[in-house]
Design an enzyme around this catalytic site. Structure first.
Site, PDB file in Angstrom:
ATOM      1  N   LEU A   1      -1.185 -44.197 -22.625  1.00  0.00           N
ATOM      2  CA  LEU A   1      -0.509 -43.669 -21.449  1.00  0.00           C
ATOM      3  C   LEU A   1       0.043 -42.289 -21.781  1.00  0.00           C
ATOM      4  CD1 LEU A   1       1.593 -46.756 -20.217  1.00  0.00           C
ATOM      5  CD2 LEU A   1      -0.593 -45.944 -19.292  1.00  0.00           C
ATOM      6  N   ASP A   2       0.153 -41.431 -20.766  1.00  0.00           N
ATOM      7  CA  ASP A   2       0.840 -40.160 -20.963  1.00  0.00           C
ATOM      8  C   ASP A   2       2.256 -40.425 -21.459  1.00  0.00           C
ATOM      9  OD1 ASP A   2      -1.351 -38.801 -19.970  1.00  0.00           O
ATOM     10  OD2 ASP A   2      -0.548 -38.638 -17.937  1.00  0.00           O
ATOM     11  N   THR A   3       2.811 -39.481 -22.167  1.00  0.00           N
ATOM     12  CA  THR A   3       4.151 -39.651 -22.724  1.00  0.00           C
ATOM     13  C   THR A   3       5.177 -40.007 -21.659  1.00  0.00           C
ATOM     14  OG1 THR A   3       3.697 -38.135 -24.554  1.00  0.00           O
ATOM     15  CG2 THR A   3       6.010 -38.479 -23.982  1.00  0.00           C
TER      16      THR A   3
ATOM     17  N   THR B   1       4.640 -41.325 -18.693  1.00  0.00           N
ATOM     18  CA  THR B   1       4.284 -42.512 -17.918  1.00  0.00           C
ATOM     19  C   THR B   1       4.775 -43.754 -18.653  1.00  0.00           C
ATOM     20  OG1 THR B   1       2.289 -41.439 -17.059  1.00  0.00           O
ATOM     21  CG2 THR B   1       2.378 -43.835 -16.913  1.00  0.00           C
TER      22      THR B   1
END
Length: 331
Positions: A157-159, A161
């Site tokens: 996941l994106d940081t 998110t």
């Protein structure tokens, strides 16, 4: 409780300097490096570009940027050595599902999924290794998965998110789940908050996505047919339905089969409904939120002969629910 640090072999302190040949004139930067340095994995090339370890004629260039005949490439290979992740014993970790083969954890916003640099701590992987040592059963040179810096991790996941991340606890489980992810057999649902005005109750966004030609931080939604020809994007579909409307915002559930990098963020921005707090894609900056309003809420797998089926849910985090409550008109 503390950190157990594996001492990896010292990486070769090498800087590779190359000249782009005529055969690669006009090639994308990442593809050119892959041709010139086939010993580097695509993941290492991507990280090298993201970390600024690649220079083209002395300057940084986005992964999707192109190189020309005679361009000078300088690549600091040592910066992206595949060093094993640090084991952090006792680090906070929220487990939402666990079996003998799989664990699903709820990643908080602001925490990177995996380390980018050797010795980096504070990531989800560091905490997972502290709880599940079987991911490195015989030390740092023996690990589940494809990379020592992210053992067992099925997807990232994106940081900023938050939400569910699937981790395989064995090599057999990793192989099955990775194949299932590639084939679209792992169901993933997200909760997001986006600009509300004019958003239909439900819909499907099907713009293909490419690396952004000018900004390596973003992806580019190819809305116009000419962009499809120009950028060779990958197909991407995001289905959604509105769960709640609150003032200027809508709480939306979205589902994807094969989530590409920034897919949901780029798709909602492309239809004029950027996520709350997502400044990178044109969303309104919300200081109280401090991030983009995206949460991986649910992940499902029907099961196989090795890995039991699971349906893991991570509740919507308080920062997103507070945003909606503050936007709901009082009666």
């Amino acid at each position: 409780m503390g950190e157990e640090v594996f001492d990896p072999p010292a990486p070769r302190a090498t800087v590779r300097e190359l000249v782009v040949p005529t055969s690669l004139d006009g090639a994308r930067l990442d593809k050119a490096i892959a041709q010139l340095l086939p010993e580097l994995s695509r993941a290492r090339i991507k990280r090298a570009i993201e970390l600024g370890a690649v220079r083209v004629n002395g300057r940084r260039l986005a992964k999707g940027g192109t190189v020309g005949d005679g361009d000078a490439l300088r690549i600091d290979v040592a910066q992206v050595a595949e060093a094993p992740a640090v084991v952090t014993v006792g680090a906070p970790l929220k487990v939402v599902y666990e079996s003998a083969q799989v664990v699903v954890v709820d990643k908080p916003p602001g925490q990177p999924t995996a380390p980018l640099r050797p010795g980096e701590t504070g990531t989800l992987v560091n905490a997972v290794l502290g709880r599940y040592p079987e991911l490195v059963p015989a030390g740092p040179d023996s690990f589940v998965g494809h990379a020592a810096r992210e053992p067992g991790i099925i997807h990232r996941l994106d940081t900023e998110t938050s939400g569910v991340v699937v981790v395989a606890r064995s090599a057999a489980a990793f192989a099955i789940l990775k194949a299932a992810l590639k084939d679209g057999r792992i169901g993933k649902r997200y909760i997001l908050v986006c600009a509300e005005q004019g958003l239909p109750e439900q819909g499907s966004i099907e713009f293909p996505l490419a690396n952004h030609p000018k900004d390596q931080r973003r992806v580019y939604a190819c809305v116009h047919p000419r962009d499809v020809v120009r950028y060779e994007p990958r197909p991407a579909t995001t289905r959604y339905k509105v769960l709640q409307r609150a003032g200027a915002w809508a709480l939306v559930e979205a589902s994807v089969e094969k989530a590409l990098r920034h897919q949901i963020r780029a798709h909602f921005a492309a239809i004029g409904h950027p996520l709350a707090g997502d400044e990178l894609y044109g969303g309104v900056v919300i200081r109280a939120l401090g991030r983009h309003a995206l949460h991986a809420s649910r992940v499902t797998f029907a099961g196989s002969d090795v890995v039991d089926g699971f349906d893991a849910i991570a509740p919507t985090p308080k920062d997103m629910t507070t945003l909606l409550e503050a936007s709901t008109p009082s009666e």
